[in-house]
Every structure is written in C-alpha cells, then in structure tokens.
Motif scaffolding. Structure first.
Motif, PDB file in Angstrom:
ATOM      1  N   LYS A  13      27.292  28.650  24.663  1.00 38.19           N
ATOM      2  CA  LYS A  13      28.482  29.033  26.120  1.00 38.19           C
ATOM      3  C   LYS A  13      29.312  30.242  25.406  1.00 38.19           C
ATOM      4  N   THR A  14      29.386  31.051  26.548  1.00 38.95           N
ATOM      5  CA  THR A  14      30.007  32.309  26.410  1.00 38.95           C
ATOM      6  C   THR A  14      31.515  32.132  27.259  1.00 38.95           C
ATOM      7  N   LYS A  15      31.713  31.154  28.138  1.00 36.19           N
ATOM      8  CA  LYS A  15      32.947  30.886  28.619  1.00 36.19           C
ATOM      9  C   LYS A  15      33.081  29.486  29.172  1.00 36.19           C
ATOM     10  N   THR A  16      34.164  29.090  29.514  1.00 37.88           N
ATOM     11  CA  THR A  16      34.379  27.558  29.711  1.00 37.88           C
ATOM     12  C   THR A  16      34.678  27.430  31.347  1.00 37.88           C
ATOM     13  N   GLU A  17      34.447  26.327  31.768  1.00 38.26           N
ATOM     14  CA  GLU A  17      35.048  26.197  33.198  1.00 38.26           C
ATOM     15  C   GLU A  17      36.075  25.588  33.417  1.00 38.26           C
ATOM     16  N   TYR A  18      36.726  25.252  32.168  1.00 38.30           N
ATOM     17  CA  TYR A  18      38.210  24.601  32.319  1.00 38.30           C
ATOM     18  C   TYR A  18      39.186  25.656  31.491  1.00 38.30           C
TER      19      TYR A  18
END
Length: 512
Positions: A501-506
């Motif tokens: 993952k390169t970004k979080t949804e949280y």
C-alpha cells in the motif's frame, strides 16, 4: 580594574557593583558562551556583556600576554567612534580578579538598531534589496578606513531604518584589524554571512560600485570566502542555494515540563524553522499556557483536540493539514535537539528520500537536572556531562560524537535500517499528503513504521543519519502501552507490507 569614559563618570559606582548586580539587571537578550543584558541605570539605557570566565590557559594569556576581551572591545569602540564608524557608544569596562583575570564586563549605550543580518538566513531578499545595497556601502566605508571586523557575522551587524535612512552598526568588536584592506580581504570578509547566491551576487555588485573594484572579481572572491569559511562548519550552519521552507511538528500530551526543555533547543537552532506546530493529543491548559509564553520566541502554532485516549496519529494528521512548509520534521515533546538539528535535516533533504535520525536516552535524574543554560551551551550533548549528572555510560552514547568522518562511517556500517522514526524523521510534505498521512486506526506501537512502509512502497527511501542528528531523549513512563494495541497495529503494518500500500484510507482524508 575599572575604566570609565569621562562622559559617563556618573556610572562608575554602578559598574563597580556589576559582579553582584549583573544577574538582576534588566533583561537577557543573549545567553550562550557569554551573556548580554539590557536595562536602565542612572537614566541611561545600557547594554552590558559579561564575558565567560576564561579557562586556565586563557586566564594566563589574558592576564600577562594579551589584553582581555572587554578591554579590547572598549578600546576598539573608541577607535571606531573616532573614525565615524557605527558601533554602540562605549561606556567602560570592568576586569575582575587579583593577579589572574576571573571575569570581565563591557558596558555600552544600548543601540537604537533592533534588526540584524540573521534576517537573510533563509535566503529571501525580496523587498530587502535597498538594505543590501546600503550595507555594501557601509562595508566599503569600513574597509576604506582600514578596518576589518574579524567576526563579520550576521548577529554582529545591526541595522534599522532611522528617519527614513538605513543605519548600520557593528558589535562584538574585540576582534578587529586596523590596517589597509585590499579587495580580496574586503570581499572575503563577507564569507561568514548567511544567505543564498542571489544575496551575495547583489552584495558583490553593490560593493564593487562603492569601492571601484571589478564586479566579476568581487563576486568571485565573495563566493570563495563563503566556500572556505563554511567548508568545515556544517554543525554551525550550512551553505545552500536551494530555497524551501521547513517546519517542525512536535507531538505532545500533558508534559509541559519536558516540552519546555525541548523548546529551549529550538530557540538556539543555527537554522530557524519557519514554523513549529505543537500537535497536542488533548493536553490540559498547562500546555496551552506554556505555548503562549513562547510565542514571541518561536514561530509556534498549537493544534489540539479533545482527550479521547491515545490518538497521536489523528493529531499528527491535523498538524500536517495545517502546515504551510514544504518540508516537515517530526519529533516528540521529550526530545531535545542539538543546535544544528534543523540545519542537518535541511541540508540532507533530497527528492525521493526521507531522513532518519537517532536519539540517546538519559536517566530520570539527569532529565530533571537539565537547565536552559545547559541546552543553550550544548552541555547535554557531552557524554562526560551526562555521566556526571546521573546517566549510565553505554554504547548508544556514540551517537553524540560530532566528528563528521566518524559519523559518516558509523552511519554506513550500522546494521540499523533507515526506517521512519516518529521521534526524529523528516520528508517533503507532498509525500506525506500523497500517503494520506498516518493511519488513525493505530494506537501506540509501530504507527510510525507503518507510515514509513507506505513511503517506501511509493519509492521513497530512507537516509540513515542516526549519528549526524542525535536528540537527547528525556526519561518518561509509557502507561499507554498494551499488548492488544500492539497486535492490532502489527496486523495493519503487515497488511501494508503484503499489499504494498502507498496510502491509507484512514488518514488525513477518510473514506466515506
């Protein structure tokens, strides 16, 4: 020994009592090796400098072979005044001690000029071109008069607009040379100044016009002087012609005593941060009151939310969202920076990289003993001082070595990975935004490592500088540590690694 200018004879009694009254006189405007205070006596605004007590060797030198600093500064001040060169009017000096010098004081009239050349440290000359041009003329006047200030540095050059004209004065004048000044020496005299290439190019052009020297030669010699002087002084300052703003994000929670010690370190930075954001995870009013006391000394902003348990990642995201700087350093309330902390992060900033520094933990006893003067003088970064004040000697203290070559070798051979360390790491704000900041599901334990993993998944690699950028880690308990949070955090971290993952949804922006 006491010497008073005939004009200020009425101040003799006041000067004689300085050893007893200095610590209570006026207010401190500078305190490091020496201490400077300003205040009023007998109806006159004065500036008094107390020189640090010389070591044993220098006591012999200043007692028998060379004039003490206070005496030289007083006599040089008289010479400058006779030449019509701006410097605060000298009042007198006091040398304490019997056969051997103990301490000394220089007394001058307080200058009307309130600004100095540290204003150019971050390279912004827009709107200040007139100041640079007039400063070049002032410098040319000094040099034509056969005067060379041997410490022509930013803090020793005062200026201000008086009655619509720029006026300049030089201070800290115990080191002066009175003899003809040629083009090379005159140009290289600017080498200690802080600024970027455009500052020096404009200065060189104006200085050439004021002295009738060749403009190309002036610019070349000024830049050469700059290169020579700063080549081996990167722990004091660094020379760069790149321009970007830099901010510091300090996380905190209900520990104003430790936070204040940390703020002392940011007051003495050689390269000042453009902004300092206190990311406050719900502290009570004590922290707010502390920050209010330091707002005039540091560019502080306070970002706070309600106390609902450990929510460090959430408050860090709020701080990032409110930050205005291009580049951000992350640290904590219990980590005191060395004076070159910001400058080291700045000079090692690279596109596509993040910086990972280190820290040295000290005991509770040592932590409680640290004073503002200890921080300003840099004593807390001396291994022997730490051991002498209650911290056990250990191998991790090697991070406090200052030798550039040794630090470079140690950074290269260490087995520790250059991972994102929430107490001492930095990168470009745009990379943090691209990763959507820190994962707000995480409590204490690996929350910084998970964020660093997303940076690495996006091709952002770490630079190992644990020996170049050490912090003093004050003692504290960790009541918020628990196995349940650690297991949940580790599972999120493992998922980030597995799915790359390169970004979080949280993060800063959460999915709806």
């Amino acid at each position: 020994m006491i010497v008073i200018s005939y004009k200020y004879e009425k101040l003799r009694g006041f000067v004689e009592k300085l050893p007893q009254s200095f610590d209570d006189f006026g207010e401190v405007i500078y305190k490091a090796r020496n201490e400077v205070r300003t205040g009023e006596a007998v109806g006159i605004r004065l500036c008094i400098k107390r020189f640090r007590k010389p070591n044993a060797f220098n006591r012999i030198i200043y007692s028998f072979f060379r004039k003490p600093k206070a005496q030289r500064a007083y006599e040089n001040g008289l010479r400058l005044q006779n030449l019509g060169i701006g410097t605060p009017e000298v009042v007198g000096y006091l040398i304490c001690g019997n056969k051997m010098i103990a301490e000394s004081y220089l007394v001058t009239v307080e200058s009307r000029l309130k600004r100095n050349f540290y204003e150019f440290r971050n390279g912004n000359i827009a709107g200040k071109e007139d100041i640079i041009n007039e400063f070049a003329k002032f410098s040319a006047k000094i040099h034509k008069a056969g005067v060379l200030h041997k410490d022509y540095s930013p803090g020793n050059i005062l200026f201000d607009s008086i009655d619509g004209h720029w006026e300049f004065e030089i201070v800290d004048i115990n080191r002066m040379k009175f003899s003809p000044v040629g083009m090379r020496d005159g140009c290289r005299n600017f080498g200690r100044l802080w600024g970027k290439r455009d500052f020096f190019e404009l200065l060189g052009k104006a200085y050439a016009m004021a002295t009738d020297y060749d403009e190309t030669d002036c610019r070349r010699e000024i830049m050469k002087g700059r290169e020579i002087f700063w080549r081996h002084r990167t722990t004091e300052h660094f020379v760069t012609d790149e321009s970007f703003s830099i901010g510091v994000v300090i996380s905190t929670y209900n520990n104003p005593e430790w936070l204040e010690k940390t703020l002392w370190g940011y007051i003495v930075q050689t390269h000042k941060a453009d902004e300092i954001i206190i990311a406050d995870d719900g502290s009570d009013n004590r922290t707010r009151e502390l920050i209010a006391r330091y707002c005039d000394l540091l560019p502080i902003r306070h970002v706070w939310h309600e106390d609902e348990g450990f929510r460090k990642t959430t408050i860090l995201n709020k701080a990032v969202a409110e930050a205005e700087s291009d580049y951000l350093i992350f640290t904590d309330q219990d980590l005191i920076p060395r004076s070159d902390f910001v400058s080291q992060h700045y000079r090692h900033a690279r596109k596509g990289r993040f910086v990972s520094g280190g820290a040295v933990k000290i005991s509770r006893v040592t932590s409680e003993q640290i004073t503002r003067e200890d921080v300003a003088e840099g004593r807390i970064f001396n291994i022997e001082w730490l051991v002498g004040h209650g911290t056990k000697r250990n191998g991790k203290m090697r991070k406090l070595w200052c030798n550039r070559l040794v630090c470079s070798v140690m950074n290269h051979i260490t087995t520790a990975k250059a991972s994102w360390n929430g107490g001492n790491s930095s990168t470009w704000r745009e990379y943090i935004i691209n990763a959507n900041g820190f994962d707000t599901r995480m409590r204490y334990g690996a929350e910084d490592r998970e964020f660093g993993q997303r940076l690495e998944n996006n091709g952002i690699r770490g630079i190992q500088l644990r020996y170049n950028i050490p912090l003093i880690h004050l003692w504290h308990e960790r009541p918020y540590v628990n196995d349940e949070d650690w297991r949940r955090n580790r599972a999120i971290w493992k998922e980030t690694q597995k799915l790359r993952k390169t970004k979080t949804e949280y993060g800063i922006w959460k999915k709806k």
